[in-house]
Design a protein around this motif. Structure first.
Motif, mmCIF file in Angstrom:
data_model
loop_
_atom_site.group_PDB
_atom_site.id
_atom_site.type_symbol
_atom_site.label_atom_id
_atom_site.label_comp_id
_atom_site.label_asym_id
_atom_site.label_seq_id
_atom_site.Cartn_x
_atom_site.Cartn_y
_atom_site.Cartn_z
ATOM 1 N N LEU A 133 0.830 -1.203 0.000
ATOM 2 C CA LEU A 133 0.000 0.000 0.000
ATOM 3 C C LEU A 133 0.866 1.256 0.000
ATOM 4 C CD1 LEU A 133 -2.638 1.555 0.131
ATOM 5 C CD2 LEU A 133 -2.700 1.109 2.617
ATOM 6 N N PHE A 134 1.902 1.276 0.806
ATOM 7 C CA PHE A 134 2.770 2.458 0.851
ATOM 8 C C PHE A 134 3.527 2.637 -0.472
ATOM 9 C CE2 PHE A 134 1.432 3.019 4.999
ATOM 10 C CZ PHE A 134 1.980 4.161 5.560
ATOM 11 N N ALA A 135 3.898 1.544 -1.122
ATOM 12 C CA ALA A 135 4.537 1.643 -2.441
ATOM 13 C C ALA A 135 3.549 2.224 -3.449
ATOM 14 C CB ALA A 135 5.028 0.268 -2.899
ATOM 15 N N ARG A 136 2.295 1.778 -3.384
ATOM 16 C CA ARG A 136 1.269 2.319 -4.276
ATOM 17 C C ARG A 136 1.016 3.795 -3.976
ATOM 18 N NH1 ARG A 136 -3.790 -0.015 -3.479
ATOM 19 N NH2 ARG A 136 -4.407 0.775 -5.497
ATOM 20 N N ALA A 137 1.020 4.165 -2.693
ATOM 21 C CA ALA A 137 0.806 5.567 -2.313
ATOM 22 C C ALA A 137 1.939 6.447 -2.823
ATOM 23 C CB ALA A 137 0.688 5.679 -0.789
ATOM 24 N N ARG A 138 3.159 5.942 -2.756
ATOM 25 C CA ARG A 138 4.297 6.720 -3.269
ATOM 26 C C ARG A 138 4.205 6.853 -4.784
ATOM 27 N NH1 ARG A 138 10.410 5.292 -1.734
ATOM 28 N NH2 ARG A 138 9.876 3.457 -2.930
ATOM 29 N N ALA A 139 3.842 5.772 -5.476
ATOM 30 C CA ALA A 139 3.709 5.813 -6.934
ATOM 31 C C ALA A 139 2.586 6.765 -7.357
ATOM 32 C CB ALA A 139 3.450 4.408 -7.480
ATOM 33 N N ALA A 140 1.559 6.901 -6.523
ATOM 34 C CA ALA A 140 0.437 7.795 -6.830
ATOM 35 C C ALA A 140 0.715 9.242 -6.440
ATOM 36 C CB ALA A 140 -0.822 7.305 -6.122
ATOM 37 N N GLY A 141 1.882 9.493 -5.844
ATOM 38 C CA GLY A 141 2.238 10.853 -5.470
ATOM 39 C C GLY A 141 1.729 11.289 -4.104
ATOM 40 N N LEU A 142 1.166 10.367 -3.330
ATOM 41 C CA LEU A 142 0.713 10.725 -1.986
ATOM 42 C C LEU A 142 1.886 10.910 -1.038
ATOM 43 C CD1 LEU A 142 -2.285 8.247 -1.552
ATOM 44 C CD2 LEU A 142 -2.403 10.704 -2.005
ATOM 45 N N LEU A 143 2.960 10.175 -1.272
ATOM 46 C CA LEU A 143 4.191 10.302 -0.492
ATOM 47 C C LEU A 143 5.274 10.854 -1.401
ATOM 48 C CD1 LEU A 143 4.159 6.808 1.276
ATOM 49 C CD2 LEU A 143 3.428 8.987 2.250
ATOM 50 N N ALA A 144 6.148 11.637 -0.844
ATOM 51 C CA ALA A 144 7.250 12.190 -1.634
ATOM 52 C C ALA A 144 8.087 11.049 -2.202
ATOM 53 C CB ALA A 144 8.114 13.097 -0.762
ATOM 54 N N PRO A 145 8.619 11.216 -3.422
ATOM 55 C CA PRO A 145 9.377 10.134 -4.046
ATOM 56 C C PRO A 145 10.628 9.727 -3.261
ATOM 57 C CG PRO A 145 9.310 12.091 -5.465
ATOM 58 C CD PRO A 145 8.491 12.388 -4.255
ATOM 59 N N ASP A 146 11.161 10.635 -2.451
ATOM 60 C CA ASP A 146 12.388 10.318 -1.716
ATOM 61 C C ASP A 146 12.129 9.836 -0.288
ATOM 62 O OD1 ASP A 146 11.457 12.757 -0.823
ATOM 63 O OD2 ASP A 146 13.447 13.655 -0.616
ATOM 64 N N VAL A 147 10.844 9.680 0.090
ATOM 65 C CA VAL A 147 10.551 9.238 1.445
ATOM 66 C C VAL A 147 10.942 7.765 1.603
ATOM 67 C CG1 VAL A 147 8.168 8.403 1.143
ATOM 68 C CG2 VAL A 147 8.832 9.453 3.284
ATOM 69 N N ASP A 148 11.489 7.449 2.757
ATOM 70 C CA ASP A 148 11.833 6.062 3.080
ATOM 71 C C ASP A 148 10.536 5.354 3.486
ATOM 72 O OD1 ASP A 148 12.617 3.655 4.209
ATOM 73 O OD2 ASP A 148 14.052 4.550 5.608
ATOM 74 N N PRO A 149 10.052 4.408 2.694
ATOM 75 C CA PRO A 149 8.754 3.783 3.009
ATOM 76 C C PRO A 149 8.751 3.034 4.345
ATOM 77 C CG PRO A 149 9.764 2.744 1.082
ATOM 78 C CD PRO A 149 10.629 3.897 1.467
ATOM 79 N N ASP A 150 9.879 2.457 4.731
ATOM 80 C CA ASP A 150 9.925 1.778 6.030
ATOM 81 C C ASP A 150 9.735 2.777 7.170
ATOM 82 O OD1 ASP A 150 10.283 -0.744 4.934
ATOM 83 O OD2 ASP A 150 12.471 -0.551 4.923
ATOM 84 N N TRP A 151 10.402 3.921 7.071
ATOM 85 C CA TRP A 151 10.255 4.969 8.083
ATOM 86 C C TRP A 151 8.815 5.478 8.094
ATOM 87 C CZ3 TRP A 151 11.951 6.942 12.343
ATOM 88 C CH2 TRP A 151 11.543 8.213 12.737
ATOM 89 N N ALA A 152 8.249 5.714 6.926
ATOM 90 C CA ALA A 152 6.872 6.210 6.834
ATOM 91 C C ALA A 152 5.902 5.222 7.486
ATOM 92 C CB ALA A 152 6.495 6.461 5.373
ATOM 93 N N ARG A 153 6.088 3.936 7.248
ATOM 94 C CA ARG A 153 5.206 2.935 7.856
ATOM 95 C C ARG A 153 5.349 2.914 9.370
ATOM 96 N NH1 ARG A 153 7.069 -0.444 4.042
ATOM 97 N NH2 ARG A 153 8.018 -1.802 5.591
ATOM 98 N N ARG A 154 6.582 3.019 9.866
ATOM 99 C CA ARG A 154 6.778 3.014 11.320
ATOM 100 C C ARG A 154 6.126 4.241 11.966
ATOM 101 N NH1 ARG A 154 12.219 1.649 10.100
ATOM 102 N NH2 ARG A 154 12.954 3.488 11.203
ATOM 103 N N VAL A 155 6.236 5.394 11.309
ATOM 104 C CA VAL A 155 5.574 6.603 11.809
ATOM 105 C C VAL A 155 4.058 6.403 11.794
ATOM 106 C CG1 VAL A 155 5.114 9.045 11.276
ATOM 107 C CG2 VAL A 155 7.467 8.165 11.205
ATOM 108 N N TYR A 156 3.561 5.823 10.711
ATOM 109 C CA TYR A 156 2.131 5.549 10.578
ATOM 110 C C TYR A 156 1.648 4.633 11.696
ATOM 111 C CZ TYR A 156 -2.046 3.469 8.376
ATOM 112 O OH TYR A 156 -3.304 2.999 8.101
ATOM 113 N N TYR A 157 2.375 3.563 11.963
ATOM 114 C CA TYR A 157 1.993 2.644 13.039
ATOM 115 C C TYR A 157 1.984 3.371 14.384
ATOM 116 C CZ TYR A 157 3.132 -1.012 9.595
ATOM 117 O OH TYR A 157 3.205 -1.805 8.477
#
Length: 195
Positions: A133-157
């Motif tokens: 889901l986070f990969a899809r969100a980044r591809a859709a432009g919801l997350l910045a292209p340079d955001v670390d998805p693992d970090w983003a998920r941990r913040v989300y949790y």
């Protein structure tokens, strides 16, 4: 404590009784973790012998409660269709669904045995769904292209965990919390930098 995974399906009336006992156990144990099986039976509106017939011991009841919460958690994520719904919709719906489980089943979610294979399997499955889901969100432009998805998920949790401690009293309040979590994740809490 191992989670039961090979239990026979119950008749509808027996399933309702078990659910009533588990719901009562969640409520009673949230208020008093040392509550007795008799107190749980009273809250469920059943005889103590009914609780003992369904759950041979307190540990068996706690294992069933953990198994129930684990299934609810998994179903909450899957119901949001994280692999097929538009990423923004899926992110919001996963958030709202998981908050409902974490708030409604807080005692059971906190008592999940981390070494139980079923809990580990469900958490691995949910983690993989969230990663996609986070990969899809980044591809859709919801997350910045340079955001670390693992970090983003941990913040989300962490945001979900903190939001669940507020214990809202209505579906609208849970929806507002879900919106706040997603907005905080996607937009942050600071003011935009001025040029």
């Amino acid at each position: 404590m191992a989670l039961p995974t090979d239990a026979k399906p119950l008749r509808a009336d027996a399933e309702r009784t078990v659910r009533a006992i588990l719901e009562a156990a969640e409520k009673v144990l949230s208020a008093n973790p040392a509550a007795t099986m008799e107190q749980i039976a009273e809250a469920a509106g059943v005889a103590r012998t009914t609780v003992h017939r369904r759950f041979a011991s307190r540990d068996a009841l706690l294992a069933a409660l953990a198994a129930w919460a684990t299934r609810q958690f998994h179903e909450a994520v899957e119901a949001a269709r994280p692999d097929t719904a538009p990423p923004a919709v899926a992110l919001y719906q996963v958030t709202a669904n998981v908050l409902r489980v974490k708030i409604g089943w807080g005692f059971a979610m906190g008592a999940l045995p981390t070494d139980a294979p079923e809990v580990a399997r469900v958490h691995a499955d949910v983690l993989a769904s969230c990663a996609r889901l986070f990969a899809r969100a980044r591809a859709a432009g919801l997350l910045a292209p340079d955001v670390d998805p693992d970090w983003a998920r941990r913040v989300y949790y962490a945001l979900i965990h903190e939001a669940a401690t507020e214990a809202p009293d209505s579906d609208a309040a849970v929806d507002a919390l879900a919106t706040r979590v997603v907005d905080t994740l996607l937009r942050g809490i600071g003011t935009p930098a001025r040029a």
